[in-house]
Design an enzyme around this catalytic site. Structure first.
Site, short mmCIF file in Angstrom:
data_model
loop_
_atom_site.label_atom_id
_atom_site.label_comp_id
_atom_site.label_asym_id
_atom_site.label_seq_id
_atom_site.Cartn_x
_atom_site.Cartn_y
_atom_site.Cartn_z
N SER A 57 0.83 -1.20 0.00
CA SER A 57 0.00 0.00 0.00
C SER A 57 0.87 1.27 0.00
CB SER A 57 -0.95 -0.04 1.19
OG SER A 57 -1.96 0.94 1.08
N ASP A 91 -9.92 -4.70 -4.93
CA ASP A 91 -9.37 -3.68 -4.03
C ASP A 91 -10.24 -2.43 -4.11
OD1 ASP A 91 -7.89 -1.76 -2.69
OD2 ASP A 91 -5.97 -2.49 -3.44
N HIS A 134 -7.65 -5.42 -0.78
CA HIS A 134 -6.53 -4.48 -0.66
C HIS A 134 -5.35 -5.05 0.13
CE1 HIS A 134 -4.28 -0.81 -0.48
NE2 HIS A 134 -4.34 -0.78 0.85
#
Length: 293
Positions: free
Chosen positions: A140, A237, A267
């Site tokens: 991320s 996601d 995600h």
């Protein structure tokens, strides 16, 4: 770009290749979700002049080493980090996981954090904790930071692996808000960014972080990275769209770029098969880099 286009067209088939190749890794990775928690490596602290101390754990071993970069408000005890530590231990390769300033066991307050400060954290680890070429694994926001670090320290980077890499994320989301909401955030000095990963349902993001992050946006121009790049993204996601990985792939100068899409991936990419895929990807990179070396 023809090579990249071909790889995109093969993205659905890559999962089959992964299952064939990863069979010998399955036991290790499955076990790592539990066994890694039993590793008795102690937390160390990197002291820096005029900067908060950084907490980290290091596993010594062969090159290339692996460094895990967590996402926003996450820490070095994330499932993916522990699984990678166990995997690197099994191969005898070095591994480092750490906490950003204001996160986990590191000093500081997360509300004082910025992309620039966290980039400095990554560079501090690269310069003072790791030895030799490194594979950066960014999850991320960590995927954004790994790109920034690779630009700043190209000589230390063997390869990059992004897991739902969130390049430009805070700025992109903020710019999508209606004008009146943007003005309200600017006046209050804080943005309650919706998130399913916080008990309150949102993260309190200082407006100053968003403005500072504008200085580190990458997707509107070529990204001067030439090392191998692997981008793993879930198509379910809802936080960072998988198209961001496509944008990164289009922007980096490297010709060795693979995008791997997980049709039902979320995600965090923390399911058993997600972690197996991540381990396989790094194992494949290590084989390739070792052969080239």
């Amino acid at each position: 770009m023809a090579s990249l286009a071909f790889r995109r067209s093969c993205a659905w088939a890559l999962t089959l290749t992964f299952h064939q190749r990863a069979s010998f890794l399955e036991t290790k990775v499955t076990a790592s979700r539990f066994a890694a928690c039993r590793l008795k490596s102690s937390v160390l602290y990197l002291t820096r002049q005029d900067l908060p101390k950084l907490a980290y754990q290091k596993l010594k071993g062969k090159s290339p080493g692996v460094i895990f970069l967590p996402g926003y408000a996450s820490d070095m005890n994330a499932q993916k980090a522990l699984a990678l530590e166990e995997f690197c231990k099994s191969l005898g390769h070095s591994f480092v996981r750490f906490d950003y300033t204001g996160c986990g066991s590191s000093e500081g307050n997360i509300k004082d954090g910025t992309i620039g400060k966290w980039k400095k954290d990554v560079l501090s680890v690269l310069d003072n904790v790791s030895e030799g070429p490194q594979i950066l694994v960014g999850s991320s926001m960590g995927g954004w930071l790994m790109l920034l670090a690779a630009i700043a320290r190209p000589e230390k980077i063997a390869a990059l692996v992004g897991v739902a890499p969130a390049a430009d994320h805070f700025v992109t989301l903020f710019n999508q808000l209606p004008l009146e909401e943007k003005r309200a955030v600017e006046e209050k000095g804080e943005w309650k960014m919706p998130s399913r990963y916080n008990e309150e349902g949102f993260y309190s993001i200082p407006y100053s972080l968003i403005k500072e992050a504008e200085n580190h946006c990458l997707l509107n121009s070529p990204i001067p990275i030439t090392s191998p790049v692997r981008l793993i993204h879930g198509m379910k996601d809802e936080d960072v769209p998988w198209h961001v990985s496509m944008q990164i792939a289009d922007s980096v100068l490297s010709t060795d770029v693979d995008i791997i899409l997980r049709k039902h991936g979320l995600h965090r990419m923390s399911e058993k098969d997600d972690i197996k895929l991540l381990v396989y990807t790094i194992d494949d990179l290590i084989d390739k880099l070792t052969t080239l070396g």
